[in-house]
Motif scaffolding. Structure first.
Motif: not given
Lengths: 275, 283
Positions: B96-116
């Motif tokens: 979030a601080r480096t500004g990449t979180l938003r970019m990661i979350c717009v990819r076709p991958l669920s947030r749950v998968s990212i988190f896990l």
């Protein structure tokens, strides 16, 4: 969604598992095989007061209640710590109605003394010099045909672990010099801080001194009151009765909570062994 | 998911805080070795036996396994949790601080998968840290102190209530078990740090909050005044990992406290995922 459901299931499983594996009660003495041998009942009790009082030695006004507890549980011998002197012993023996004989140790460099009370009329008492003070040993028979029994009443320094270690060393040396065949018990307030309380802590010199002193005792003795729990306020187990590791069978070990009188900070520890 | 895991692994491998944790642990082992070596020299040099009748601190007692045990025990409570909190706390908040979180979350991958995937990599890092530290201690112990059996006494480390011994080969297995039980216990901290990482916008906040919470419970739990509060702290349950070093492992209690830690881990992760799934990411 599936991930959340999986996590919820795992969470529930863990809670169920925690309940299922609830640690069981420790082994019960009741489950041990009964012995037909004669029973010996011993008690140790530091009858002094907590540090908050002006005079932390035993109070004469409490001795009647102390005698009542002793008579209720009827031990064959009692190791008592922190009497103020011979006078209090005589009063206590008086309250016990002549059922016990007793003696106090020499005061040494302390303002309080250890005592031993024994039912056997032929008991012999002996001062044991240890680290500048005196413990007291009583030699007696439970029955004439049984081996000689020695009960030592000890009180190790409350403030210095190094002194406790030195005291214990000399005490063990004395017990080792007893004639072969004698059954030796060492009882008293050792002030060791070696209890396992499911916690980690860092290493200290005091802890190591207590550990070495306690381990030294366990080289020759068994800690008979180990499963009986705390013997003093603040959840401390600092009163012990050590006995031979093999020659006696432990039948009962109990801390008589609720027996403390006035502002005493210790409870008596009572053990019963089959010889 | 596999690609995501590989990406997270790549990030962890390049993370400076990960490098720092390994370097610090090497430094810690060096200091421990120095202290242990000089202490053992002094204690087996006759001083202790002059003053007291008995000491168990002999040349047999001071060996590589004893060294490794003390080193692992001392560092586990206060040093390793800091690194775990640091790495786990940076997972979401760092992006979030480096500004990449938003970019990661717009990819076709669920947030749950990212988190896990991030949590799995933190778990992998935690195991690696524990295994590395234990291995390093055993190696240093073997090379500089020597092998022997693991002797345990009441008092120090609070592991046994009567003197006990674990034979050398069995003791080595116990260290292997400790790498697993220690990782499981540390995952409680990792899960909390991940939760804070979701809640806070900066990794520093997440890390400090985790360490503060951990230390608060750890300290309060060690003060006799508050002994009655101890059973309610996760720090008390985390101590189960040490049971593998008892001569006879109390399995019932081990599983009990291990399960409680598991409940903390999965409960906290569930909460973190729920919050993360609904979070409005604006950075």
């Amino acid at each position: 969604m599936w991930a959340k459901a999986l996590l919820a299931i795992l969470f529930a499983l863990m809670i169920c598992s925690a309940f299922y594996f609830q640690p069981a009660r420790k082994r019960s003495l009741l489950a041990t095989k009964p012995s037909d041998g004669p029973r010996l009942r011993l008690m140790t009790w530091n009858v002094g007061y907590a540090d908050l009082e002006d005079d932390t030695r035993a109070q004469t006004r409490d001795l009647r209640a102390v005698a009542e507890i002793i008579m209720t549980h009827d031990p064959d011998a009692i190791a008592i710590q922190e009497l103020s002197g011979d006078e209090q012993l005589k009063i206590l023996l008086g309250y016990l109605g002549g059922r016990y004989r007793g003696a106090v140790a020499r005061p040494g460099n302390a303002d309080r003394v250890e005592a031993v009370l024994v039912k056997d009329r032929a008991a012999r008492f002996e001062d044991i010099r240890a680290d500048g003070k005196f413990a007291l040993g009583a030699t007696f028979h439970l029955r004439p045909e049984l081996p000689e029994i020695v009960l030592v009443s000890a009180h190790a320094d409350a403030f210095s672990a190094a002194r406790r270690r030195a005291y214990t060393g000399e005490l063990v040396e004395w017990t080792e010099a007893r004639p072969e065949g004698t059954i030796v018990f060492v009882a008293g307030d050792f002030n060791f801080e070696v209890a396992v309380k499911d916690e980690s802590h860092l290493y200290t010199d005091d802890l190591k001194h207590d550990s070495e002193a306690y381990s030294y005792l366990l080289k020759y003795f068994r800690d008979l009151g180990r499963d009986a729990g705390d013997t003093a306020i603040n959840d401390r187990r600092i009163d012990y009765i050590f006995g031979p590791p093999e020659r006696v069978l432990l039948r009962r070990a109990e801390v008589l909570r609720g027996a403390a009188v006035g502002r005493m900070d210790h409870w008596p520890l009572l053990i019963e062994v089959a010889l | 998911m596999l690609t995501q895991l590989m990406l997270e692994l790549f990030k962890i491998c390049r993370s400076r805080s990960v490098h720092l944790s390994f370097i610090t642990l090497i430094g810690f082992v060096g200091l421990m070795l120095w202290g242990f070596y000089s202490y053992a020299e002094r204690k087996t040099g006759g001083q202790a036996t002059e003053q007291f009748k008995y000491t168990y601190e002999s040349k047999n007692y001071f060996n590589g396994l004893t060294f490794a045990l003390y080193s692992v025990m001392f560092s586990f409570s206060l040093l390793i949790p800091i690194f775990v909190a640091m790495v786990a706390g940076a997972q979401i908040a760092g992006e979030a601080r480096t500004g990449t979180l938003r970019m990661i979350c717009v990819r076709p991958l669920s947030r749950v998968s990212i988190f896990l995937s991030k949590f799995l990599m933190v778990a992998f890092y935690t195991y690696l840290l524990m295994a590395f530290f234990i291995g390093l201690n055993l190696l240093a112990g073997l090379l500089f102190v020597g092998w022997g059996n693991l002797e345990l006494y009441p008092g120090p480390l609070n592991l046994v209530d009567e003197p006990g011994k674990i034979m050398r080969d069995e003791a080595l297995w116990r260290f292997v078990y400790a790498s697993l039980s220690g990782t499981w216990a540390l995952l409680v901290i990792a899960a909390i740090a991940m939760l804070f990482s979701v809640l806070f916008e900066t990794p520093q906040m997440a890390t400090v909050a985790t360490i503060a919470l951990y230390l608060m419970f750890y300290i309060i739990g060690r003060i006799e005044f508050f002994e009655h509060l101890r059973p309610y702290f996760f720090t008390t349950d985390m101590d189960f990992w040490r049971d593998v070093f008892k001569p006879s492992i109390p399995w019932q209690s081990f599983y009990h406290y291990g399960s409680i830690c598991g409940a903390y881990i999965f409960g906290t992760l569930l909460l973190a995922i729920t919050i993360f799934s609904r979070k409005d990411i604006t950075s």
